[in-house]
Scaffold this motif. Structure first.
Motif, PDB file in Angstrom:
ATOM      1  N   ALA A  92      22.321  30.817 -50.032  1.00 36.90           N
ATOM      2  CA  ALA A  92      22.655  29.413 -49.757  1.00 36.90           C
ATOM      3  C   ALA A  92      22.872  29.204 -48.256  1.00 36.90           C
ATOM      4  N   TRP A  93      23.513  30.154 -47.597  1.00 32.70           N
ATOM      5  CA  TRP A  93      23.774  30.046 -46.166  1.00 32.70           C
ATOM      6  C   TRP A  93      22.472  30.067 -45.379  1.00 32.70           C
ATOM      7  N   ILE A  94      21.559  30.980 -45.705  1.00 29.88           N
ATOM      8  CA  ILE A  94      20.305  31.085 -44.962  1.00 29.88           C
ATOM      9  C   ILE A  94      19.420  29.867 -45.213  1.00 29.88           C
ATOM     10  N   ARG A  95      19.464  29.305 -46.431  1.00 28.58           N
ATOM     11  CA  ARG A  95      18.716  28.076 -46.710  1.00 28.58           C
ATOM     12  C   ARG A  95      19.243  26.925 -45.865  1.00 28.58           C
ATOM     13  N   ALA A  96      20.555  26.820 -45.751  1.00 33.44           N
ATOM     14  CA  ALA A  96      21.154  25.760 -44.940  1.00 33.44           C
ATOM     15  C   ALA A  96      20.760  25.933 -43.478  1.00 33.44           C
ATOM     16  N   ARG A  97      20.795  27.165 -42.956  1.00 39.19           N
ATOM     17  CA  ARG A  97      20.405  27.430 -41.580  1.00 39.19           C
ATOM     18  C   ARG A  97      18.925  27.081 -41.355  1.00 39.19           C
ATOM     19  N   LEU A  98      18.109  27.410 -42.345  1.00 38.80           N
ATOM     20  CA  LEU A  98      16.677  27.135 -42.255  1.00 38.80           C
ATOM     21  C   LEU A  98      16.414  25.635 -42.224  1.00 38.80           C
ATOM     22  N   ARG A  99      17.083  24.891 -43.093  1.00 35.82           N
ATOM     23  CA  ARG A  99      16.913  23.437 -43.087  1.00 35.82           C
ATOM     24  C   ARG A  99      17.365  22.836 -41.756  1.00 35.82           C
ATOM     25  N   LYS A 100      18.453  23.348 -41.193  1.00 36.27           N
ATOM     26  CA  LYS A 100      18.956  22.825 -39.917  1.00 36.27           C
ATOM     27  C   LYS A 100      17.992  23.095 -38.771  1.00 36.27           C
ATOM     28  N   ILE A 101      17.455  24.303 -38.711  1.00 35.89           N
ATOM     29  CA  ILE A 101      16.565  24.626 -37.599  1.00 35.89           C
ATOM     30  C   ILE A 101      15.249  23.850 -37.702  1.00 35.89           C
TER      31      ILE A 101
END
Length: 151
Positions: free
Chosen positions: A8-17
């Motif tokens: 979930a954390w990496i998905r959120a980071r990916l969406r932000k970038i």
């Protein structure tokens, strides 16, 4: 963090970038990534394309729907962070080819499932729905004599 929290954390980071890079290339602070309507809302509107997306690892779609594999999501995130994957401006020839291919056509809306059905109350008992009941008048039209006498 457990595995699900890291995913979930990496998905959120990916969406932000991805959102940040889209805003950088378009110059618009309100630009948002649309995966389902990518051709209309990203390519046609902003004239930018996603370049070097690793289709062999992960299909081009929303990262939340794409994969549950932490390793694949981390690889995609690293590619965006190092700018190996990113946005680029589309050329006029590419835009003409996309237009000729019909990628910017809006999808036709589906018809309603009850398109030819007459909606509303039907008074005919043979054709009306069983759930719709006829309105029944419960009070008599005329008050009989002596009904208001209190004995």
């Amino acid at each position: 963090m457990n595995y699900d929290e890291r995913v979930a954390w990496i998905r959120a980071r990916l969406r932000k970038i991805i959102a940040r890079r889209l805003r950088e290339i378009t110059g618009g602070a309100a630009a948002q990534m649309h995966y389902k309507t990518y051709w209309l809302h990203i390519v046609q509107k902003h004239l930018v394309l996603v370049d070097r997306w690793p289709v062999e690892l992960i299909p081009f779609c929303d990262p939340s729907r794409a994969s549950g594999s932490l390793a694949v999501l981390e690889l995609l995130w690293i590619r965006w962070k190092r700018r190996a994957t990113g946005f680029r401006h589309a050329t006029a020839a590419e835009m003409a080819a996309f237009e000729a291919a019909g990628l910017f056509d809006r999808p036709a809306r589906k018809r309603r499932s009850d398109y030819d059905v007459v909606r509303g109350r039907r008074r005919d008992p043979a054709t009306r729905s069983k759930k719709l009941r006829m309105k029944v008048v419960k009070t008599p039209a005329v008050v009989p004599d002596g009904a208001d006498d209190s004995d």
